[in-house]
Design an enzyme around this catalytic site. Sequence first.
Site: not given
Length: 283
Positions: A2-3, A100, A119, A162
Amino acid sequence: MPELPEVETVLNGLRPALEHKHIEHVELRRGDLRWPLPENMGARLTGSTVENMTRRSKYILIGLSSGETWLIHLGMSGRIQVEDRTLGQFHHFTAMEEKHRHVIVKMREGACVSYIDPRRFGAMDLCATAQIENHVWLRNLGPEPLGNHFNLDVLFTAFQRRAAPVKNVLLDQKTVAGLGNIYVCEALFEARIHPNRPAKEIAKEQVETLYHKIVDVLRQAIAAGGSTLRDHQQVDGSLGYFQHNFQVYGREGAPCFACDGKSEIRKIVQAGRSSFFCDHCQS
DNA sequence: ACCAGCTCCTGCTTGC
DNA sequence: TGCAAGCAGGAGCTGG
């Protein structure tokens, strides 16, 4: 998974089940996700009332009457399923989901909330609410892209120091918090900026476009309930549908929608992550 | 300070 | 069909 848009979707779905409700019982089926769960997490949650729920970047923050805040991160494959039998909601867990389903929280008012994460890149913690700003997961995060502190000057200033590819700089949560691989690819395409461009070399005018496109793509994705590729589902099991709006993500070899097939979408690897873009449209 | 590469974990897809 | 390699939406850590 998820973002930011997916986390926002999960948070909004979770709200009616938890907000102002009482935690009656917590079952921990294992003691760790990515890291060990906080000491005595079950006991520290049990008996509390959920006072408020917010999101910071990709973290869900649940404020409790105990004075602690419960932090939840879904990692790559985490999802949350809500059932409320008093409302006739019943979810059949597949064998994989059951295997899970690591944390189960039962509310006095009836909802049952399950955290499922194959995961186990997800994480949970508990932190004194008064100290939440200093929490190690939160203290170095950049501004919220949909909040008041994110604007052109913040983004441009961050870019100025950057030299790394703009793709990598946008994935860095210190630049702006909550973007991930999908929405960075999409926003760069919408702004017509090549993912390999060194961030500091992008003209302010283009950074301004990018700033607007980041906000647009996130808002649209939230409105669509996020993107469902593999794991993301809303808390009632329904799917997001923003993936149908992808312009570049996952479209390697397919014709670009913007230049009408003059070029096809390419994929390169940057900092170990796939970047999708159109050579013709992005420069 | 910055940056690229590696790592954690499991399931699904791809290619031989 | 079977099997191994490669891939996946995150992010902390390491060493240059």
